[in-house]
Design a protein around this motif. Structure first.
Motif, mmCIF file in Angstrom:
data_model
loop_
_atom_site.group_PDB
_atom_site.id
_atom_site.type_symbol
_atom_site.label_atom_id
_atom_site.label_comp_id
_atom_site.label_asym_id
_atom_site.label_seq_id
_atom_site.Cartn_x
_atom_site.Cartn_y
_atom_site.Cartn_z
ATOM 1 N N MET A 1 5.344 -3.675 -9.547
ATOM 2 C CA MET A 1 5.098 -2.472 -8.780
ATOM 3 C C MET A 1 6.363 -2.158 -7.980
ATOM 4 N N GLN A 2 6.791 -0.913 -8.017
ATOM 5 C CA GLN A 2 7.982 -0.505 -7.276
ATOM 6 C C GLN A 2 7.744 -0.608 -5.778
ATOM 7 N N ARG A 3 8.865 -0.732 -5.035
ATOM 8 C CA ARG A 3 8.741 -0.951 -3.592
ATOM 9 C C ARG A 3 7.998 0.185 -2.888
ATOM 10 N N GLY A 4 8.284 1.455 -3.236
ATOM 11 C CA GLY A 4 7.581 2.583 -2.616
ATOM 12 C C GLY A 4 6.094 2.569 -2.926
ATOM 13 N N THR A 5 5.786 2.253 -4.170
ATOM 14 C CA THR A 5 4.386 2.178 -4.583
ATOM 15 C C THR A 5 3.683 1.024 -3.885
ATOM 16 N N LEU A 6 4.384 -0.092 -3.738
ATOM 17 C CA LEU A 6 3.807 -1.247 -3.052
ATOM 18 C C LEU A 6 3.516 -0.917 -1.583
ATOM 19 N N ALA A 7 4.410 -0.193 -0.940
ATOM 20 C CA ALA A 7 4.195 0.197 0.462
ATOM 21 C C ALA A 7 2.977 1.106 0.589
ATOM 22 N N ILE A 8 2.829 2.055 -0.334
ATOM 23 C CA ILE A 8 1.651 2.945 -0.324
ATOM 24 C C ILE A 8 0.392 2.115 -0.526
ATOM 25 N N PHE A 9 0.425 1.193 -1.493
ATOM 26 C CA PHE A 9 -0.725 0.345 -1.771
ATOM 27 C C PHE A 9 -1.127 -0.457 -0.535
ATOM 28 N N GLN A 10 -0.158 -1.006 0.178
ATOM 29 C CA GLN A 10 -0.464 -1.799 1.373
ATOM 30 C C GLN A 10 -1.157 -0.954 2.443
ATOM 31 N N ILE A 11 -0.704 0.274 2.640
ATOM 32 C CA ILE A 11 -1.330 1.160 3.633
ATOM 33 C C ILE A 11 -2.748 1.504 3.207
ATOM 34 N N VAL A 12 -2.915 1.880 1.937
ATOM 35 C CA VAL A 12 -4.250 2.218 1.425
ATOM 36 C C VAL A 12 -5.175 1.017 1.556
ATOM 37 N N ARG A 13 -4.677 -0.134 1.183
ATOM 38 C CA ARG A 13 -5.468 -1.364 1.233
ATOM 39 C C ARG A 13 -5.939 -1.674 2.651
ATOM 40 N N VAL A 14 -5.064 -1.547 3.624
ATOM 41 C CA VAL A 14 -5.420 -1.829 5.022
ATOM 42 C C VAL A 14 -6.474 -0.843 5.523
ATOM 43 N N ASP A 88 -5.298 5.295 -9.025
ATOM 44 C CA ASP A 88 -5.274 6.755 -9.141
ATOM 45 C C ASP A 88 -4.851 7.386 -7.815
ATOM 46 N N LEU A 89 -5.406 6.862 -6.752
ATOM 47 C CA LEU A 89 -5.102 7.382 -5.419
ATOM 48 C C LEU A 89 -3.621 7.173 -5.088
ATOM 49 N N ILE A 90 -3.102 6.006 -5.396
ATOM 50 C CA ILE A 90 -1.695 5.704 -5.114
ATOM 51 C C ILE A 90 -0.778 6.623 -5.920
ATOM 52 N N LEU A 91 -1.110 6.866 -7.177
ATOM 53 C CA LEU A 91 -0.303 7.772 -8.000
ATOM 54 C C LEU A 91 -0.291 9.183 -7.419
ATOM 55 N N LEU A 92 -1.437 9.643 -6.952
ATOM 56 C CA LEU A 92 -1.497 10.976 -6.340
ATOM 57 C C LEU A 92 -0.653 11.027 -5.069
ATOM 58 N N ILE A 93 -0.796 10.033 -4.211
ATOM 59 C CA ILE A 93 -0.024 9.998 -2.968
ATOM 60 C C ILE A 93 1.466 9.969 -3.287
ATOM 61 N N ARG A 94 1.848 9.110 -4.207
ATOM 62 C CA ARG A 94 3.267 9.009 -4.564
ATOM 63 C C ARG A 94 3.799 10.320 -5.121
ATOM 64 N N SER A 95 3.022 11.010 -5.957
ATOM 65 C CA SER A 95 3.475 12.291 -6.512
ATOM 66 C C SER A 95 3.647 13.343 -5.427
ATOM 67 N N ARG A 96 2.804 13.272 -4.413
ATOM 68 C CA ARG A 96 2.910 14.222 -3.296
ATOM 69 C C ARG A 96 4.083 13.885 -2.377
ATOM 70 N N LEU A 97 4.395 12.597 -2.250
ATOM 71 C CA LEU A 97 5.483 12.180 -1.374
ATOM 72 C C LEU A 97 6.855 12.348 -2.029
ATOM 73 N N ASN A 98 6.939 12.193 -3.335
ATOM 74 C CA ASN A 98 8.238 12.267 -4.017
ATOM 75 C C ASN A 98 9.001 13.561 -3.741
ATOM 76 N N PRO A 99 8.371 14.743 -3.762
ATOM 77 C CA PRO A 99 9.130 15.965 -3.461
ATOM 78 C C PRO A 99 9.642 15.981 -2.014
ATOM 79 N N LEU A 100 8.996 15.210 -1.140
ATOM 80 C CA LEU A 100 9.392 15.194 0.258
ATOM 81 C C LEU A 100 10.606 14.305 0.509
ATOM 82 N N VAL A 101 10.898 13.401 -0.441
ATOM 83 C CA VAL A 101 11.998 12.442 -0.252
ATOM 84 C C VAL A 101 13.294 13.024 -0.738
#
Length: 101
Positions: A1-14, A88-101
């Motif tokens: 899992m990529q670092r950005g995806t892992l960070a999103i996963f950790q937040i969602v998980r918590v 699925d949720l992480i992929l959606l969040i990541r797709s929404r965040l990518n244009p912002l980076v």
């Protein structure tokens, strides 16, 4: 899992673990996102002895916690879906965040 995806996963998980009052390690990428709302509502109903819909409204607040954590609005993205996983949720969040980076 990529670092950005892992960070999103950790937040969602918590956020999910805190709201479900379960160990974060119990939540993996295959964890069914819609099922946790039902589990939380059922638990609230069992504890209170009440069978009203407020338990489901309370559980739906998890969407809002996630929206605030990522500064995104994605509540409507899953309204027509029957089975959403954490992946699925992480992929959606990541797709929404990518244009912002």
């Amino acid at each position: 899992m990529q670092r950005g995806t892992l960070a999103i996963f950790q937040i969602v998980r918590v956020i999910l673990a805190r709201n479900l009052e379960i160990d974060p390690d119990a939540i993996d990428l295959d964890f069914k996102f819609h099922n946790f709302i039902n589990r939380l509502a059922e638990r609230r109903q069992r504890l209170s002895g009440s069978k009203h819909l407020l338990s489901y409204l309370e559980a739906a607040n998890i969407y809002f916690d996630l929206s605030e954590a990522f500064e995104l609005n994605f509540l409507a993205d899953f309204t027509d879906s029957t089975c959403i996983t954490v992946a699925d949720l992480i992929l959606l969040i990541r797709s929404r965040l990518n244009p912002l980076v």
